[in-house]
Enzyme design. Structure first.
Site, PDB file in Angstrom:
ATOM      1  CE  LYS A 181      48.395  48.938  38.994  1.00 47.84           C
ATOM      2  NZ  LYS A 181      48.179  48.990  37.551  1.00 47.84           N
ATOM      3  CE1 TYR A 217      29.442  38.336  66.184  1.00 45.08           C
ATOM      4  CE2 TYR A 217      31.355  38.136  64.750  1.00 45.08           C
ATOM      5  CZ  TYR A 217      30.711  38.738  65.825  1.00 45.08           C
ATOM      6  OH  TYR A 217      31.342  39.722  66.524  1.00 45.08           O
TER       7      TYR A 217
HETATM    8  C1  LIG Z   1      48.631  48.089  36.748  1.00 47.38           C
HETATM    9  C2  LIG Z   1      48.963  48.369  35.391  1.00 47.38           C
HETATM   10  C3  LIG Z   1      49.865  47.562  34.682  1.00 47.38           C
HETATM   11  C4  LIG Z   1      50.414  46.272  35.220  1.00 47.38           C
HETATM   12  O1  LIG Z   1      49.472  45.263  35.021  1.00 47.38           O
HETATM   13  P1  LIG Z   1      49.729  43.748  35.444  1.00 47.38           P
HETATM   14  O2  LIG Z   1      48.585  43.005  34.927  1.00 47.38           O
HETATM   15  O3  LIG Z   1      49.779  43.750  36.920  1.00 47.38           O
HETATM   16  O4  LIG Z   1      51.009  43.368  34.842  1.00 47.38           O
HETATM   17  C5  LIG Z   1      50.247  47.961  33.430  1.00 47.38           C
HETATM   18  N1  LIG Z   1      49.737  49.088  32.865  1.00 47.38           N
HETATM   19  C6  LIG Z   1      48.844  49.869  33.498  1.00 47.38           C
HETATM   20  C7  LIG Z   1      48.340  51.067  32.825  1.00 47.38           C
HETATM   21  C8  LIG Z   1      48.431  49.539  34.777  1.00 47.38           C
HETATM   22  O5  LIG Z   1      47.540  50.304  35.400  1.00 47.38           O
END
Ligand SMILES: *Cc1c(COP(=O)(O)O)cnc(C)c1O
Length: 830
Positions: free
Chosen positions: A498, A725
């Site tokens: 993602k 700035y």
């Molecule tokens: C993003 C996510 C993960 C992965 O989590 P990490 O801490 O990056 O390993 C696992 N399960 C769900 C539902 C997520 O949204």
């Protein structure tokens, strides 16, 4: 099917001697299949992979020779093999040993000088350099890249052909008793022992044992070159090797006066004089290299060449042409929606084959172009060589070939490719090639160094602004394997890609994961899934936040929604009723066991089970939940509570469904901290990208992303001036201030200004000064050696992203996913 050795017979390792293969190609990785009819496949069972899983597919693709392991055949596999009418299958105890035997037999047909190289560091460089240094006058075969393992060595030696006059192979071992096998495969006549490092090796009891193991390669060599300054190596040669190889001629070198060749280095501004004094006389050679490692490697090369009979003046001339060895291959976005693969490794048959394998792993574009230069110094007759290359390009389904060089132009008739262009040289190509005709293609650029293909890469790649995020694909693979080994082969793995694969580039990362056969991918939104499908990703994909308006998209692209509420399930049921003739994707049920974000709560279960019962057309692929505090021991009790709630709910739903459903609850941190909760699958996220969220096992992971920028300008300011700035950057002593081409719009958080953040420039950590601007940041370089245009590391192995995150009270996740869109991603592997 013909079993060369019938299953059930007593097999010894000796029986592998009876493997009479007709194959030209030895295949150990099913994914690298190019010539099915001419390949023999060795099914190898490793810690994580089992080659036996792929023999059926390979048979279907046309492979007809197999070596399989007696103990890895189950009923189904035996039945499958028995149904083949036209294949030969040899059963052995160990496929790796069989592979080694076949190649040892191959090796025994040749009598030429064979150099074997061992040592902790420098093997590959010494090998590459010597192959280059001896090429004028010799026809050399050498291990490709760092092919020095139990499998890599036989694959290398298999390339030995009658036309070769010199062979150079490297050998590495990771545990005791491995070298004796490699010795029979390489059977070196000359040896080089480069050095011994201090790093502790798990596979060995002691450094001494490691040295003796490496020395086993040299039990039959006539000559051994080594550096006497490694006193332990020197001692073991005398103690262990000498008695088993009494006629051994050693050529030792070093700073000692009792070495056969006393070597000293004189450093100058831009060169080093190497002084050699001893059995080859008094010599002085000059090189542009100045670092110790390069000088040591070069000295090994020089001594080999002297012993080989070359004169000092010839050696001098040739070593001046040496460059640092580059095995780097980069994947980057190109012009006209193309991807460019820039491979700087040797443009010989093996180098080309490896690059083509990488090209065919990429799913981002279906059209494939190769821009290739003449292959130099192959020692093979051009018609034969280009015949093989033509076949290779054909088998790899290359759509377009651009050939550059006089020899390729002469051989153009050999290529059976839809579209071809040929040019005499790189200049002609750059002048005449219709660049607009090259669109939506994956373009491999592969040329011998003299062709200066970097000009072509420069022309084809998208102009990058000074800031890039480099993604190390080897590190990604390493981290994936770390987690895979941890969870074992019984537990499946879903990788979360993602948010643009945590900022790293989703289609490229997903391509790699598909190649490594992970089980599932997870994305946040349907759009992310669509873009993966459009990049050729065929793995199952779970979408976490989908809503009714996206259901058509899910169906069209076969994306599997996470269903988390009564409302969503109702929408889904309505939707699939309308589409009852279609291929409805399976779904994933999310249970809320304590996160209180998305998911069914306990009160919903009864309703949920009723719905599943009356709507059997809902296919449930998995049931899952998420721990709120897997990374922290403070929450252990709550994690156990969540797990208990999850199992209770999941089992109830599974019983209602009446078929087994994959259950999963762990993220990266959970994999490390709760081995007992691994269940059927885990969801790997941040760990893949190199951050071990619990901090406990960070040292096992490799850093994946390096965010780099450049110095745009340097100013010298007197005390009392201010920078940036709102005059926030106060110069309290005369200072050198550098302006960097990165700002908060690129993801360099504004909180990192005014000395909170530090960047790495030419070996020095430099603090920021003043506020971070949208596109620029100023740093204090008073204590560093910096010039305009120099590279600056924002984070990477020198500046851990975890530290950077801590400085502004956030987590690496946020920094990674915050890297701006205009920052180009460049993927590389060695
Ligand atoms: C993003 C996510 C993960 C992965 O989590 P990490 O801490 O990056 O390993 C696992 N399960 C769900 C539902 C997520 O949204």
């Amino acid at each position: 099917m013909r079993f060369a050795n019938f299953i059930g017979m007593i097999l010894t390792e000796n029986t592998t001697a009876s493997i009479q293969t007709k194959a030209d190609y030895l295949l150990t990785d099913s994914r690298q299949l190019t010539f099915p009819e001419k390949s023999i496949f060795f099914a190898i069972r490793g810690e994580r992979h089992d080659g036996h899983q792929f023999i059926k597919t390979l048979y279907q693709k046309g492979v007809r020779e197999f070596v399989v392991e007696e103990n890895s055949l189950n009923e189904t596999l035996r039945a499958e093999i028995n149904s083949w009418k036209d294949a030969t299958v040899w059963t052995v105890f160990s496929s790796i040993r069989a592979l080694q035997k076949i190649v040892a037999e191959h090796r025994s047909h040749f009598s030429l000088p064979v150099l074997g190289i061992v040592g902790s560091n420098g093997k590959t460089i010494v090998k590459e350099w010597l192959a280059q240094l001896t090429a004028p006058g010799q026809r050399v075969v050498a291990s490709p890249k760092s092919y020095n393992s139990q499998i890599g060595v036989p694959l290398s030696v298999w390339n030995l052909k009658k036309e070769h006059t010199l062979a150079i192979f490297e050998a590495g071992v990771s545990r005791a008793h491995e070298m004796e096998y490699l010795q029979t495969v390489i059977r070196p006549t000359i040896g080089i022992f480069t050095n011994i490092g201090s790093a502790h090796d798990d596979g060995f009891r002691s450094r001494k044992q490691k040295i003796t193991e490496k020395l086993r390669l040299f039990t039959k060599v006539k000559t051994l070159i080594y550096c006497k300054d490694y006193t332990e190596v020197d001692e073991e040669i005398k103690l262990i090797l000498r008695p088993v190889n009494p006629f051994l001629k050693t050529i030792s070198w070093g700073s000692h006066s009792d070495a056969d060749v006393n070597v000293s280095y004189e450093a100058y501004q831009n060169k080093t004089i190497i002084k050699l004094n001893g059995i080859f006389g008094n010599l002085q050679l000059e090189t542009g290299f100045r670092d110790n490692a390069s000088l040591e490697n070069l000295t090994h090369c020089i001594l080999f060449l002297l012993d080989f009979g070359l004169t000092a003046s010839v050696i001098q001339e040739r070593i001046l042409t040496l460059r640092p060895v580059s095995m780097r291959l980069e994947l980057k976005e190109g012009i006209n929606n193309c991807y460019v693969i820039d491979d700087t490794y040797n443009n010989d048959l093996q180098g080309l084959t490896m690059a083509l394998n990488f090209l065919s792993q990429q799913e981002q574009r279906s059209h494939r172009t190769v821009i290739l230069s003449d292959v130099l110094q192959s020692g093979q007759a051009p018609t034969e060589l280009y015949g093989i290359i033509a076949q290779l390009l054909f088998e790899k389904k290359i759509n377009r070939l651009v050939g550059i060089g006089p020899e390729l132009s002469r051989q153009l008739k050999q290529f059976n490719i839809a579209e071809t262009n040929f040019y005499e040289d790189t200049e002609a190509f750059l002048k005449e090639f219709p660049f607009n005709s090259l669109t939506n293609s994956l373009v491999l650029v592969k040329g011998a160094r003299t062709f200066s293909f970097e000009k072509i890469v420069h022309r084809l790649q998208q102009k990058v602004h000074g800031t890039v995020l480099e993604i190390n694909l080897d590190a990604l693979t390493h981290n994936l394997n770390f987690y895979r080994t941890k969870i074992g082969s019984e537990t499946k793995i879903m990788v979360m890609v993602k948010a643009f694969a945590y900022g790293s580039g989703s289609s490229e990362v997903a391509s790699l994961l598909q190649y490594h056969r992970v089980d599932y991918l997870g994305v946040a939104y349907a759009d992310e899934g669509v873009s993966l499908r459009q990049s050729g990703i065929t793995l199952p994909i779970m979408v976490m936040n989908s809503t009714a308006p996206t259901f058509d998209t899910l169906l069209q692209y076969q994306l599997e929604p996470e269903i988390y509420s009564r409302r969503m399930l109702t929408d889904w049921i309505e939707y699939i009723k309308l589409k009852n003739n279609s291929e409805i994707p399976a779904v994933h049920l999310k249970l809320d066991t304590g996160m209180h974000r998305l998911g069914f709560v306990e009160d919903d279960y009864e309703w949920l089970c009723e719905q599943l019962t009356v709507n059997p057309s809902i296919k449930v692929s998995t049931i899952f939940s998420h721990l709120v505090g897997a990374d922290d021991g403070i929450h252990n009790n709550f994690s156990h509570l969540q797990y208990g709630r999850f199992i209770k709910g999941a089992v109830r739903i599974e019983e209602t469904l009446g078929y087994p459903v994959t259950k999963h609850i762990l993220n990266s941190a959970g994999i490390v901290r709760f081995p007992e909760f691994r269940l059927d699958m885990v969801r790997l996220g941040i760990g893949l990208y190199g951050v071990e969220a619990t901090g406990q096992q960070q040292h096992f992971l490799q850093s994946v992303g390096t965010l780099k920028t450049v110095v745009s300008q340097i100013k010298y300011l007197s005390a009392g001036e201010t920078v940036g700035y709102s005059r926030r950057g106060i110069v309290d002593h005369d200072s050198a201030i550098a302006t960097l081409a990165i700002g908060y719009a690129d993801g360099y958080d504004r909180g990192l200004g005014n000395g909170v953040g530090q960047v790495y420039v030419n070996g020095t950590l430099c603090p920021t000064i003043g506020n971070v601007c949208m596109d620029m940041t100023m740093i204090d370089v008073t204590n560093a050696e910096v010039e305009e245009g120099d590279e600056v590391i924002i984070f990477g192995s020198e500046v851990p992203i975890t530290d950077l995150a801590k400085r502004i009270g956030t987590i690496p996740y946020e920094l990674l996913t915050g890297i701006g869109e205009r920052v180009k991603r460049v993927f590389f592997k060695e």
